[in-house]
Design a protein around this motif. Structure first.
Motif, PDB file in Angstrom:
ATOM      1  N   HIS A  37       0.623  -0.681  -0.284  1.00  0.00           N
ATOM      2  CA  HIS A  37      -0.117  -0.181  -0.213  1.00  0.00           C
ATOM      3  C   HIS A  37       0.863   1.627  -0.032  1.00  0.00           C
ATOM      4  O   HIS A  37       1.097   1.807  -1.228  1.00  0.00           O
ATOM      5  CB  HIS A  37      -1.324   0.011   1.304  1.00  0.00           C
ATOM      6  CG  HIS A  37      -2.074  -1.135   1.333  1.00  0.00           C
ATOM      7  ND1 HIS A  37      -2.060  -2.445   2.058  1.00  0.00           N
ATOM      8  CD2 HIS A  37      -3.607  -1.085   0.593  1.00  0.00           C
ATOM      9  CE1 HIS A  37      -3.051  -2.750   1.546  1.00  0.00           C
ATOM     10  NE2 HIS A  37      -3.733  -2.606   0.778  1.00  0.00           N
ATOM     11  N   ASP A 101      -1.916  -1.081  -3.956  1.00  0.00           N
ATOM     12  CA  ASP A 101      -2.946  -0.979  -4.157  1.00  0.00           C
ATOM     13  C   ASP A 101      -3.441   0.751  -3.390  1.00  0.00           C
ATOM     14  O   ASP A 101      -2.923   0.932  -2.413  1.00  0.00           O
ATOM     15  CB  ASP A 101      -3.835  -1.495  -3.242  1.00  0.00           C
ATOM     16  CG  ASP A 101      -3.970  -3.764  -3.548  1.00  0.00           C
ATOM     17  OD1 ASP A 101      -3.008  -3.397  -4.260  1.00  0.00           O
ATOM     18  OD2 ASP A 101      -4.628  -4.151  -2.748  1.00  0.00           O
ATOM     19  N   ASP A 102      -4.644   1.192  -4.267  1.00  0.00           N
ATOM     20  CA  ASP A 102      -5.145   2.127  -3.610  1.00  0.00           C
ATOM     21  C   ASP A 102      -4.859   4.085  -4.671  1.00  0.00           C
ATOM     22  O   ASP A 102      -5.046   5.226  -4.917  1.00  0.00           O
ATOM     23  CB  ASP A 102      -5.355   2.450  -2.323  1.00  0.00           C
ATOM     24  CG  ASP A 102      -6.109   1.192  -1.613  1.00  0.00           C
ATOM     25  OD1 ASP A 102      -6.401   0.759  -1.385  1.00  0.00           O
ATOM     26  OD2 ASP A 102      -5.744   1.722  -0.584  1.00  0.00           O
ATOM     27  N   HIS A 234      -9.453  -1.040  -9.384  1.00  0.00           N
ATOM     28  CA  HIS A 234     -10.090  -1.071  -8.158  1.00  0.00           C
ATOM     29  C   HIS A 234     -11.386  -0.991  -7.026  1.00  0.00           C
ATOM     30  O   HIS A 234     -11.481  -0.780  -6.127  1.00  0.00           O
ATOM     31  CB  HIS A 234      -8.671  -0.464  -6.956  1.00  0.00           C
ATOM     32  CG  HIS A 234      -8.513  -1.011  -6.016  1.00  0.00           C
ATOM     33  ND1 HIS A 234      -8.435  -2.451  -5.350  1.00  0.00           N
ATOM     34  CD2 HIS A 234      -7.884  -0.443  -4.576  1.00  0.00           C
ATOM     35  CE1 HIS A 234      -7.778  -2.545  -4.099  1.00  0.00           C
ATOM     36  NE2 HIS A 234      -8.002  -1.475  -3.646  1.00  0.00           N
ATOM     37  N   HIS A 238     -14.334   1.209  -3.434  1.00  0.00           N
ATOM     38  CA  HIS A 238     -13.381   0.617  -2.090  1.00  0.00           C
ATOM     39  C   HIS A 238     -14.334  -0.043  -1.182  1.00  0.00           C
ATOM     40  O   HIS A 238     -13.912  -0.412   0.088  1.00  0.00           O
ATOM     41  CB  HIS A 238     -12.159   0.977  -2.044  1.00  0.00           C
ATOM     42  CG  HIS A 238     -10.659   0.757  -1.185  1.00  0.00           C
ATOM     43  ND1 HIS A 238     -11.147  -0.084  -0.008  1.00  0.00           N
ATOM     44  CD2 HIS A 238      -9.983   0.737  -1.847  1.00  0.00           C
ATOM     45  CE1 HIS A 238     -10.288  -0.317  -0.186  1.00  0.00           C
ATOM     46  NE2 HIS A 238      -9.310  -0.443  -1.085  1.00  0.00           N
ATOM     47  N   PRO A 275     -11.201  -4.612  -3.390  1.00  0.00           N
ATOM     48  CA  PRO A 275     -10.535  -3.878  -1.936  1.00  0.00           C
ATOM     49  C   PRO A 275     -10.528  -4.924  -0.757  1.00  0.00           C
ATOM     50  O   PRO A 275     -11.911  -6.019  -1.042  1.00  0.00           O
ATOM     51  CB  PRO A 275     -11.784  -2.783  -2.630  1.00  0.00           C
ATOM     52  CG  PRO A 275     -12.204  -2.865  -3.522  1.00  0.00           C
ATOM     53  CD  PRO A 275     -11.773  -4.520  -4.355  1.00  0.00           C
TER      54      PRO A 275
HETATM   55 ZN   LIG Z   1      -7.776  -0.789  -1.291  1.00  0.00          ZN
END
Ligand SMILES: [Zn+2]
Length: 349
Positions: A37, A101-102, A234, A238, A275
């Motif tokens: 992350h 991710d994100d 993604h 989320h 997610p």
């Molecule tokens: Zn995520």
């Protein structure tokens, strides 16, 4: 002993006993898809309950050097899909694939130069609501509110009207009381309403927080122009998809995220990361919907190494988290043998 300390102790037993080395011959599979992350310097404050979601640039560098030294091939996610589609489910060398991710800003600020240094491909999974600056990063906001207040008013059933959180210990106790309720008791939409109200009550601006932490479309466009970078979907907002009652909403979360990425970045995102990605957030219904939506591969956060049979179920592929609570190459070494997962399977099954 907290659960991380216990798990670290277990990894040490596997490492020092030599069991892990022995197990590697049977369980190490074809490599791993790593999940990250944040990549940024270590948090400076004592109360940092989300520290598992961040590793230092130095640890990322060390991890890449380690897998290279072990003979892993650094590979883009698309290359794995291409191998699978060509029927090559057992590559000659184990593969190491890096995913983030994100779309946090630190991915460009800190991780990019490490990936460049090693010519290591990576995929960033983008949630359009976050890139719009309109995502409620509720776990991070919960930390922010508790960190910056001496008392909080949760307004959650079963919890006191007001809770004291002056010391780091008190802050941690409040975190442990609130987190499970927000994650598992509230419905997904209700959770977002709750966190917006909670922030408003305690002087935290949730939109500003999102914009500070996550790359906007312009920043994503610059990162996506890097030859080593791929962009994946993604979902839009989320949500923990498996907790949404309506399958149609899940389908739209997947499809609209891809459409927005196409519109904003001119990129066709054929890969998906669910997610949260745990069993409670992405399950059989989601695996089927991702396949129907045409994603070539979809990644969970179920823990595991790559095995040839994953080519047969490419929308339910596990990953190995590079977790901030385990920033030690010794743990990575043990995890890559597959022994902890084989053992956990035995215990569970
Ligand atoms: Zn995520």
């Amino acid at each position: 002993m907290d659960k991380h300390a216990l798990f670290r102790a277990g990894l040490d037993v596997l490492h020092y006993s030599g069991i892990a080395r022995l197990a590697a011959r049977f369980f190490s599979g074809c490599g791993a898809i790593f999940m990250l992350h944040h990549v940024r310097p270590r948090p400076s404050r004592g109360f940092a309950p989300n520290a598992g979601l961040e590793v230092t640039p130095e640890f990322l560098d060390e991890a890449i050097r380690f897998v290279k030294a072990r003979g892993y091939a650094l590979m883009a996610l698309d290359e794995l899909v291409a191998l699978w589609e060509a029927g090559e489910t057992e590559p000659e060398r184990p593969v190491a694939i890096f995913t983030l991710d994100d779309g946090y800003r630190d991915n460009a600020d800190y991780a990019l130069e490490i990936f460049r240094k090693h010519a290591c491909p990576f995929t960033v999974f983008v949630a359009p609501a976050y890139a719009d600056g309109q995502g409620e990063l509720w776990w991070s906001l919960l930390e922010e509110v508790i960190a910056h207040n001496g008392r909080v008013r949760p307004a959650l059933p079963g919890l006191p009207e007001e809770m004291r959180c002056e010391s780091d210990d008190e802050k941690m106790a409040v975190w442990h009381a609130l987190y499970p309720a927000v994650r598992w008791q509230l419905g997904e939409h209700e959770q977002r309403r709750w966190i917006r109200d909670f922030c408003a009550r305690h002087g935290v601006d949730w939109q500003e927080h999102c914009q500070k932490e996550v790359m906007d479309w312009q920043a994503l466009k610059a990162l996506a122009a890097e030859p080593l970078c791929s962009i994946g979907a993604h979902t839009v907002h989320h949500y923990a998809l498996a907790r949404l009652p309506d399958a149609e909403e899940v389908r739209q979360e997947m499809e609209i995220s891809r459409a927005r990425i196409r519109q904003e970045l001119g990129i066709e995102a054929n890969t998906l990361a669910y997610p949260y990605g745990d069993a409670g957030s992405a399950d059989v219904r989601e695996f089927e919907l991702a396949a129907q939506a045409g994603f070539s591969i979809a990644l969970t956060t179920r823990k595991g190494l790559l095995q040839p049979e994953h080519a047969l179920a490419p929308t339910a592929v596990p990953r190995l988290s590079l977790n901030g609570f385990y920033q030690n190459i010794r743990y990575l070494d043990v995890l890559l043998t597959g022994a902890p997962f084989a053992l956990a399977g035995r215990l569970a099954g």
